[in-house]
Design an enzyme around this catalytic site. Structure first.
Site, mmCIF file in Angstrom:
data_model
loop_
_atom_site.group_PDB
_atom_site.id
_atom_site.type_symbol
_atom_site.label_atom_id
_atom_site.label_comp_id
_atom_site.label_asym_id
_atom_site.label_seq_id
_atom_site.Cartn_x
_atom_site.Cartn_y
_atom_site.Cartn_z
ATOM 1 N N ARG A 1 -7.828 -20.538 0.122
ATOM 2 C CA ARG A 1 -6.893 -20.237 1.191
ATOM 3 C C ARG A 1 -5.769 -21.273 1.263
ATOM 4 N NH1 ARG A 1 -5.169 -20.424 6.357
ATOM 5 N NH2 ARG A 1 -4.970 -18.407 7.422
ATOM 6 N N LYS B 1 6.603 -2.040 2.195
ATOM 7 C CA LYS B 1 5.421 -1.351 2.721
ATOM 8 C C LYS B 1 4.215 -2.266 2.531
ATOM 9 C CE LYS B 1 3.337 3.249 3.029
ATOM 10 N NZ LYS B 1 3.707 3.480 4.424
ATOM 11 N N TYR C 1 0.830 -1.206 0.000
ATOM 12 C CA TYR C 1 0.000 0.000 0.000
ATOM 13 C C TYR C 1 0.860 1.250 0.000
ATOM 14 C CZ TYR C 1 0.935 1.097 4.926
ATOM 15 O OH TYR C 1 1.547 1.450 6.103
ATOM 16 N N GLU D 1 13.227 2.992 13.870
ATOM 17 C CA GLU D 1 12.288 4.016 13.388
ATOM 18 C C GLU D 1 11.122 4.101 14.358
ATOM 19 O OE1 GLU D 1 10.755 2.933 9.540
ATOM 20 O OE2 GLU D 1 10.519 0.839 10.093
ATOM 21 N N ARG E 1 7.665 3.236 -5.199
ATOM 22 C CA ARG E 1 7.812 2.386 -4.014
ATOM 23 C C ARG E 1 6.737 1.309 -3.962
ATOM 24 N NH1 ARG E 1 7.971 5.027 1.915
ATOM 25 N NH2 ARG E 1 5.772 5.344 1.405
ATOM 26 N N HIS F 1 -1.220 -21.100 2.177
ATOM 27 C CA HIS F 1 -0.045 -20.260 2.393
ATOM 28 C C HIS F 1 0.807 -20.121 1.138
ATOM 29 C CE1 HIS F 1 -1.129 -20.691 6.585
ATOM 30 N NE2 HIS F 1 -0.162 -19.849 6.921
ATOM 31 N N LEU G 1 11.531 1.334 6.918
ATOM 32 C CA LEU G 1 10.924 1.726 5.645
ATOM 33 C C LEU G 1 11.595 3.021 5.190
ATOM 34 C CD1 LEU G 1 8.612 1.177 3.551
ATOM 35 C CD2 LEU G 1 7.295 2.868 4.839
#
Length: 290
Positions: A99, A145, A32, A177, A51, A101, A201
């Site tokens: 579903r 991100k 995102y 951070e 990014r 993994h 990040l």
């Protein structure tokens, strides 16, 4: 906000539906971006979109849209909502699949874009904020991100419970951070922030401040610093898309810079605001992705 873009279609938010087996919902398997809009112009749009694609590449995800298509979608949404000052939230998940993994080969992905009201941060920027120090419990790929943000949520909650605005994180005594920000210190007029590796990040505002420091001859280093050095700093500030350049005036109850924003922080705030003014209000070309 009343509208959203779902897989390129502009619809009312109340009509938006995502399958319960979307991997973004079940695994946090998505990336995102949050982009500030000033005067109808998204700030550093090209950098944010770069990014987004970089984060997707790092998790073996293909985004089947061009940067121009995403830019056009943002334009349509801003025009429909008639918003000049807000945030754009953009998220791409790996999409719907049974579903499992294992990364699916057939999922086509889910794109959502919508607008958020801008935070009212002027008072915070003038007075500064309180922070707390806590252990960095997140995974080891903080350079991506991703929508998997539970670790960030938990450390942010620790700050809230102590009546603070942000948590400053450390790994074995080395500051990394904030829960949703990059952290900077100033000591003897030298500005330092953690290098852009997998522990942090590489924030868009972070990059802007590094560029400002270089262009205006500030002494600045991407260099690790410890919790002890943080507490001994002359000034501390944090940066992010939504908080811009935010002074930190207290850490774990200890006053920083006499409990007031320091002079270098103030100067960087001013220079960053000038950059916003130039790129979002003064330039003629309002959108220009590359």
């Amino acid at each position: 906000m009343a509208y959203m873009l779902l897989n390129g279609e502009l619809i009312e938010r109340s009509e938006g539906k995502i399958d319960i087996e979307d991997r973004g919902f079940q695994f946090g398997d998505g990336v995102y971006e949050v982009i500030s809009v000033y005067g109808g112009h998204p700030f550093a749009l090209n950098e944010h979109l770069d990014r987004l694609f970089e984060s997707a590449r790092k998790i073996y995800m293909n985004i089947p849209y061009s940067k121009t298509e995403l830019e056009d979608g943002i334009k349509r949404l801003l025009q429909k909502e008639k918003k000049n000052n807000c945030y754009v939230y953009m998220q791409f998940s790996r999409g719907t699949s049974i579903r499992n993994h294992i990364i699916p080969k057939t999922a086509t992905g889910t794109l959502i874009i919508y607008l958020l009201d801008a935070k009212q941060i002027d008072e915070w920027k003038q007075k500064g904020i309180k922070t707390v120090i806590t252990e960095d419990i997140r995974w080891l790929r903080c350079d991506i991100k991703t929508t998997s943000l539970l670790g960030n949520v938990l450390v942010k909650q620790k700050a809230v419970e102590k009546n603070a605005s942000e948590a400053i994180l450390h790994r074995d005594g080395v500051v990394t951070e904030g829960s949703s920000t990059n952290v900077w210190i100033v000591k003897d007029r030298l500005i330092r922030t953690h290098p852009a590796d997998h522990f942090i990040l590489n924030g868009i505002t972070r990059r802007e401040i590094l560029s400002i420091c270089e262009n205006h001859q500030f002494r600045c280093m991407e260099q690790r610093f410890t919790v002890d050095e943080l507490l001994e700093a002359d000034e501390i500030f944090i940066t992010s898309t939504t908080l811009e350049v935010m002074p930190v005036v207290e850490v774990d109850g200890q006053k920083i810079s006499g409990g007031k924003p320091g002079p270098i922080t103030r100067k960087l705030q001013s220079l960053f605001e000038q950059e916003i003014q130039f790129r979002c209000f003064d330039v003629k070309e309002k959108f220009s992705v590359k």
